[in-house]
Design a protein around this motif. Structure first.
Motif, PDB file in Angstrom:
ATOM      1  N   GLN A 168       0.815  -1.208  -0.103  1.00  0.00           N
ATOM      2  CA  GLN A 168      -0.094   0.029  -0.058  1.00  0.00           C
ATOM      3  C   GLN A 168       0.830   1.250  -0.264  1.00  0.00           C
ATOM      4  OE1 GLN A 168      -2.535   0.455   3.424  1.00  0.00           O
ATOM      5  NE2 GLN A 168      -4.079   0.878   2.171  1.00  0.00           N
ATOM      6  N   THR A 169       0.570   2.012  -0.792  1.00  0.00           N
ATOM      7  CA  THR A 169       1.339   3.514  -0.990  1.00  0.00           C
ATOM      8  C   THR A 169       0.278   4.517  -0.965  1.00  0.00           C
ATOM      9  OG1 THR A 169       1.129   3.794  -3.399  1.00  0.00           O
ATOM     10  CG2 THR A 169       3.018   2.180  -2.693  1.00  0.00           C
ATOM     11  N   PRO A 170       0.832   5.664  -0.598  1.00  0.00           N
ATOM     12  CA  PRO A 170      -0.123   6.708  -0.731  1.00  0.00           C
ATOM     13  C   PRO A 170      -1.084   6.914  -2.186  1.00  0.00           C
ATOM     14  CG  PRO A 170       1.979   7.553   0.211  1.00  0.00           C
ATOM     15  CD  PRO A 170       2.110   6.202  -0.390  1.00  0.00           C
ATOM     16  N   THR A 171      -0.527   6.459  -3.064  1.00  0.00           N
ATOM     17  CA  THR A 171      -1.058   6.533  -4.437  1.00  0.00           C
ATOM     18  C   THR A 171      -1.773   5.355  -4.866  1.00  0.00           C
ATOM     19  OG1 THR A 171       0.810   6.348  -5.593  1.00  0.00           O
ATOM     20  CG2 THR A 171       0.343   8.569  -5.091  1.00  0.00           C
ATOM     21  N   GLY A 172      -2.105   4.303  -3.871  1.00  0.00           N
ATOM     22  CA  GLY A 172      -2.588   3.131  -4.154  1.00  0.00           C
ATOM     23  C   GLY A 172      -1.671   1.810  -3.976  1.00  0.00           C
ATOM     24  N   SER A 199      10.771  -3.044  -0.548  1.00  0.00           N
ATOM     25  CA  SER A 199       9.849  -3.016  -1.750  1.00  0.00           C
ATOM     26  C   SER A 199       8.518  -3.612  -1.279  1.00  0.00           C
ATOM     27  CB  SER A 199      10.475  -3.982  -2.733  1.00  0.00           C
ATOM     28  OG  SER A 199      11.658  -3.588  -3.011  1.00  0.00           O
ATOM     29  N   LEU A 200       8.343  -4.475  -0.227  1.00  0.00           N
ATOM     30  CA  LEU A 200       7.261  -4.794   0.003  1.00  0.00           C
ATOM     31  C   LEU A 200       6.339  -4.086   0.974  1.00  0.00           C
ATOM     32  CD1 LEU A 200       5.690  -7.578   0.421  1.00  0.00           C
ATOM     33  CD2 LEU A 200       6.801  -8.218   2.704  1.00  0.00           C
ATOM     34  N   CYS A 201       6.901  -3.381   1.949  1.00  0.00           N
ATOM     35  CA  CYS A 201       6.011  -2.612   2.805  1.00  0.00           C
ATOM     36  C   CYS A 201       6.811  -1.093   3.158  1.00  0.00           C
ATOM     37  CB  CYS A 201       5.584  -3.161   3.980  1.00  0.00           C
ATOM     38  SG  CYS A 201       7.036  -3.518   4.980  1.00  0.00           S
ATOM     39  N   GLY A 202       7.724  -0.636   2.410  1.00  0.00           N
ATOM     40  CA  GLY A 202       8.427   0.501   2.702  1.00  0.00           C
ATOM     41  C   GLY A 202       9.178   0.447   4.167  1.00  0.00           C
ATOM     42  N   GLY A 203       9.201  -0.751   4.558  1.00  0.00           N
ATOM     43  CA  GLY A 203      10.079  -0.911   5.725  1.00  0.00           C
ATOM     44  C   GLY A 203       9.246  -0.847   6.977  1.00  0.00           C
ATOM     45  N   PRO A 208      -0.490  -2.990   5.846  1.00  0.00           N
ATOM     46  CA  PRO A 208      -0.914  -4.406   5.391  1.00  0.00           C
ATOM     47  C   PRO A 208      -0.444  -4.748   4.049  1.00  0.00           C
ATOM     48  CG  PRO A 208      -2.241  -2.485   5.045  1.00  0.00           C
ATOM     49  CD  PRO A 208      -1.255  -2.030   5.947  1.00  0.00           C
ATOM     50  N   ILE A 209      -0.726  -6.082   3.914  1.00  0.00           N
ATOM     51  CA  ILE A 209      -0.092  -6.831   2.665  1.00  0.00           C
ATOM     52  C   ILE A 209      -1.279  -7.250   1.881  1.00  0.00           C
ATOM     53  CG2 ILE A 209       1.321  -8.638   1.625  1.00  0.00           C
ATOM     54  CD1 ILE A 209       3.014  -8.788   3.852  1.00  0.00           C
TER      55      ILE A 209
END
Length: 505
Positions: A168-172, A199-203, A208-209
């Motif tokens: 999940q990122t701020p843009t989707g 890459s998986l969760c920004g650290g 959530p994945i």
């Protein structure tokens, strides 16, 4: 003084509404990243994987670039429809490109622009999106995943499932990893894999994945009463560990051992003729020498004694004129070492007029030779040595079966193989050995433990700066070294034991 790298940036690329160049199916796109030199010449940095039959691809392969705040770093992202196995892009359909700077990408964090054709006109409605993230976390998630009772989507045989992880990122949601495809199996178990936590969760371990543990087919659910699911996906293990980096190993005392092997087969042409690939020009160069200088100048800094074994293959050698596929360039079997890159170059120059170019083109003897030394190094309890074999060749391998077996064996050893193809030959077979499109197998079906071969044709770098060839062929070595040490659980020689897991699910 050389400019100091501020940080490393990871670029994730996706496209929408690409041109469709295929008849009966959709384009099979690939993205190639090029960078501009100070004198405005473009050279290739890296490529993504090819995405089959898709006009809106999300590429799983990331581009990792050194970011320099004080430099304008020009980038060009080219999108091609790949319909063959050749490395050249000139015979593939061009779908559009974007020129921009790395500064533009990082300041936007997510840059979306129209793709344009070579004449600068828009490429239909096609767009490209580049997302940038700083890399500052050396933790990785080691995952083992399986599924059971998946729906069958094939008319003949069973489905060929693969799994995608999104973060999940701020843009989707953004694609973080795509597993390999398990053929013909409704209850697949994927090979254990690793995803950098960045890459998986920004650290962020609390993020959530997006992994669908219960596969729901909405159309099927509407039509079928009592529908439960279309299969269950379960994570057998998720372990977050801190990984040593390439520099951790190098700074911890791991030595890179560099070996050169030169092709002296007859297809190179008479070295006295200007048409020969072994012809040394009045300026003192040819493609063999250029490759040795380019790669050797970089790698010699990681070997403390700078003594490099150098061999030839495919020639008749004095005094008996028997064909040899593994002879020292200095003709000293008990001491094949050359002092520095200059020593390799000098040994090559002296050797050239003393041998008769012959054949065939056999790779396996020299690969097995270096593998013997790598096997000895494996007896150590730490990653004290790693071997890099540079093979420079002009043509088609004649012992392909034995070479495949040798590479699969070497994949279990602290060893990488770089192949530089000189001249204008068809190097399709070399692409096969470079296992980027799938795992190389021996003749008995045994799969390579990891991809250790990097192949590049020298002709791609004719107009590039001298640093570009080395950057391309050595790009995968750090990752290959780290991957090997992780699999074998080897730490750097001069440090504490391997890092403990940071967390386990």
């Amino acid at each position: 003084m050389a400019a100091q790298c501020v940080t490393k940036v990871e670029l994730t690329v996706s496209c929408d509404n690409l041109l469709d160049k295929d008849i009966g199916s959709k384009s099979d796109p690939l993205c190639v990243l090029l960078m501009s030199t100070t004198d405005s010449r473009w050279y290739e940095v890296e490529r993504t994987e090819k995405v089959q039959n898709c006009l809106c691809p999300k590429f799983a392969k990331k581009f990792v670039i050194d970011y320099y705040f004080e430099m304008v770093q020009k980038l060009k992202f080219g999108i091609y429809d790949i319909d063959n196995k050749t490395v050249d892009l000139s015979d593939d359909d061009f779908l559009g490109e974007l020129e921009c700077t790395l500064g533009q990408v990082v300041s936007s964090r997510k840059l979306t622009r129209p793709l344009v054709l070579k004449n600068k006109s828009p490429a239909g409605k096609g767009t490209i999106t580049i997302a940038a993230e700083e890399i500052k976390d050396n933790r990785v998630a080691n995952l083992e995943v399986e599924a059971r009772k998946l729906d069958n989507k094939d008319f003949f045989g069973k489905s060929d499932p693969y799994l995608e992880f999104y973060k999940q990122t701020p843009t989707g949601w953004q694609l973080a990893h795509r597993t390999e495809v398990v053929k013909n199996n409704l209850n697949p178990t994927w090979r254990p894999f690793r995803i950098p936590l960045q890459s998986l969760c920004g650290g962020d371990l609390d993020k959530p994945i997006k992994a669908e543990f219960e596969c729901i087919n909405s159309k099927k659910k509407q039509k079928k009463k009592g529908y439960k699911n279309s299969g269950i996906v379960s994570v057998k293990q998720c372990q977050v560990v801190k990984e040593y980096t390439f520099l951790d190993y190098i700074m911890g005392g791991c030595q890179l051992n560099f070996t050169v092997a030169v092709d002296f087969t007859g297809s190179n042409g008479d070295p006295r003729s200007p048409q020969s690939l072994h012809y040394i020009s009045p300026q003192g160069v040819n493609e063999y020498l250029s490759a040795i200088w380019s790669v050797g100048n970089v790698i010699q800094d990681y070997d403390s004694d700078k003594m490099f074994p150098a061999f030839g293959f495919g020639a008749q050698i004095p005094p008996t004129w028997q064909v040899s596929h593994e002879f020292p360039l200095n003709f000293k079997p008990t001491n094949p070492f050359c002092a520095g890159v200059e020593g390799i170059v000098e040994a090559y120059r002296v050797c050239l007029p003393q041998v008769r170019l012959y054949g065939p083109t056999n790779f396996s003897p020299i690969i097995n030779h270096v593998a013997c030394f790598a096997q000895q190094a494996l007896q150590q309890s730490t990653a004290s040595q790693y071997f890099v074999l540079l093979i420079i060749t002009d043509g088609v391998i004649t012992d392909m079966d034995d070479t495949r077996n040798a590479i699969v064996n070497a994949s279990r050893l602290p060893m990488s193989i770089i192949i530089v193809g000189v001249g204008g030959a068809d190097f399709t077979a070399m692409e096969f050995l470079d296992g980027d499109d799938g795992r190389l197998r021996s003749m008995t079906g045994e799969a390579a433990m990891r991809d250790i071969v990097q192949f590049v044709p020298f002709r791609q770098f004719k107009n590039a700066p001298k640093e570009a060839l080395a950057k391309s062929v050595l790009a995968e070595v750090p990752g290959q070294l780290v991957e090997f040490c992780n699999v074998m659980k080897l730490g750097p020689p001069n440090t504490s034991p391997a890092p403990n897991p940071a967390g386990t699910i």
